[in-house]
Motif scaffolding. Structure first.
Motif, PDB file in Angstrom:
ATOM      1  N   ASN A 139       0.843  -1.203   0.000  1.00  8.31           N
ATOM      2  CA  ASN A 139       0.000   0.000   0.000  1.00  8.31           C
ATOM      3  C   ASN A 139       0.878   1.253   0.000  1.00  8.31           C
ATOM      4  OD1 ASN A 139      -1.926  -1.986   0.329  1.00  8.31           O
ATOM      5  ND2 ASN A 139      -3.074  -0.893   1.895  1.00  8.31           N
ATOM      6  N   VAL A 188      -2.898   6.472   7.093  1.00  9.49           N
ATOM      7  CA  VAL A 188      -3.755   5.560   6.336  1.00  9.49           C
ATOM      8  C   VAL A 188      -3.010   5.150   5.077  1.00  9.49           C
ATOM      9  CG1 VAL A 188      -6.035   5.229   5.308  1.00  9.49           C
ATOM     10  CG2 VAL A 188      -5.760   6.828   7.222  1.00  9.49           C
ATOM     11  N   LEU A 239      -3.095   3.150   1.629  1.00  6.98           N
ATOM     12  CA  LEU A 239      -4.096   2.660   0.682  1.00  6.98           C
ATOM     13  C   LEU A 239      -3.442   2.083  -0.563  1.00  6.98           C
ATOM     14  CD1 LEU A 239      -5.420   6.027   1.343  1.00  6.98           C
ATOM     15  CD2 LEU A 239      -7.226   4.316   1.391  1.00  6.98           C
ATOM     16  N   THR A 241      -7.088  -1.800   3.565  1.00  8.81           N
ATOM     17  CA  THR A 241      -6.410  -0.555   3.938  1.00  8.81           C
ATOM     18  C   THR A 241      -5.772  -0.724   5.316  1.00  8.81           C
ATOM     19  OG1 THR A 241      -7.889   0.826   2.622  1.00  8.81           O
ATOM     20  CG2 THR A 241      -6.782   1.883   4.483  1.00  8.81           C
TER      21      THR A 241
END
Length: 373
Positions: free
Chosen positions: A259, A345, A347, A354
């Motif tokens: 991510n 976060v 992503l 996530t």
């Protein structure tokens, strides 16, 4: 059995003990608390056959002995006795009743013999180590919200605790919980004696009772375990639980590593905004859509019945624009565990898991599955 005990000490102990007792029992003895008066103290115990608790409190015993009495009824009686009073407990062998006296109040309860009270056989508990209560509280708080309540997937109905190495190769004690929609992982320094421990699943009820018991306790907790049972000892309390007999899934396969779209955002503002826009959501999932662009995040909810809600926040983000949807309740559960100011976060795309992190707590990691919105 005959003894005198201070009402406050008895009430506190009964509060701990009766919490383990189920309200509905097909086996009468399981509704009772075991009371054993010995020289200088009273021992109390309760069990539901999977979880057992015992506690010792000071008391003046004039006639040693033991009996079992209805746990919830006894707790309610003591709770309503005058504050600061001395309570006399007396078991009359002839009438087979327990009398509870304080001041001008007197109650009698039907009893069952202590010989009928089931004793959990701990067996050998070869793994022993000690944890600071503050560390144990953090491990529980950071993971238990993700424990599954779906009984058919019983192996997810607890916190998986095991000794392993973190990403830097340092030995850690790790707690993991997941319900298939979200995952919580927490690492703490591995205590001496835990290196060879088996991976164990501590049941949801045992976790809840333990957390209540150590809420105001600030000392160390002694942990002893085998592949089938675990025992926590602290102060004058011993909590013993059977472990879930099952195999916890390979959670490492769920945690994504690629991510590369990173958003940093004020965790409190993020949580408050999610809570506000989800107010008009009527579906069970309470879904919220995140539209992320450079330097900004827009949250939106579209309800066929109530209308729409949107809110925009500032954030640190410099990758490609993207949209992704989440269950707002799951997202709020995770954000509630972030104690620092900023949440990170990580992503990938709108269909990939996530990762969320507390930027001030390297030991905690959360994974949230997206949903269509």
């Amino acid at each position: 059995m005959k003894l005198n005990i201070e009402r406050g000490a008895l009430l506190k102990s009964l509060g701990h003990i009766q919490s383990v007792v189920e309200r509905r029992n097909t086996i009468p003895i399981l509704s009772n608390v075991l009371l054993e008066g010995e020289q200088g103290h009273l021992n109390l115990a309760a069990t539901d056959l999977d979880l057992a608790i015992s506690e010792t409190v000071p008391g003046e015993t004039s006639e040693p002995g033991g009996i079992t009495a209805p746990a919830h009824t006894l707790y309610d009686i003591v709770r309503k006795l005058p504050e600061g009073s001395q309570v006399e407990l007396y078991y009359d062998i002839d009438t087979q009743r327990l009398s509870i006296s304080a001041g001008r109040s007197r109650f009698t309860l039907s009893c069952l013999p202590r010989e009928d009270f089931p004793v959990m056989n701990e067996g050998d508990l070869p793994i022993n180590f000690r944890l600071a209560s503050i560390d144990l509280k953090r491990l529980i708080d950071k993971t238990r919200f993700a424990v599954s309540t779906e009984e058919t997937r019983y192996y997810l109905n607890g916190i998986y605790i095991h000794a392993t190495d973190d990403d830097e190769g340092s030995p850690v004690l790790r707690g993991v919980a997941t319900d298939g929609h979200r995952l919580a992982r927490f690492d703490m320094e591995q205590p001496d004696g835990a290196v060879n421990m088996p991976g164990i699943i501590v049941p949801r009820k045992a976790v809840g009772e333990l957390r209540k018991l150590i809420d105001e306790y600030e000392g160390d907790v002694d942990v002893a375990l085998s592949e089938t049972k675990i025992r926590f000892s602290f102060a004058d309390i011993v909590l013993t639980s059977k472990l879930i007999d099952g195999t916890f899934p390979d959670y490492t396969r769920v945690i994504p590593e690629g991510n590369d779209r990173v958003m940093e955002i004020d965790a409190k503002q993020f949580a408050e905004a999610v809570d506000r826009v989800s107010t008009i959501s009527t579906d069970k999932t309470r879904s919220v859509k995140l539209s992320i662009g450079e330097g900004k995040l827009q949250l939106s909810v579209n309800s066929p019945e109530h209308g729409t809600a949107t809110e925009e926040l500032g954030c640190s983000y410099s990758s490609e624009d993207m949209e992704i949807g989440f269950n707002s309740r799951y997202l709020l559960d995770i954000l509630a565990q972030i104690n620092g100011d900023m949440a990170e976060v990580l992503l990938a795309d709108s269909t990939a898991p996530t990762v969320l992190r507390d930027m001030t707590d390297e030991g905690a990691l959360y994974v949230l599955m997206p949903m269509r919105v």
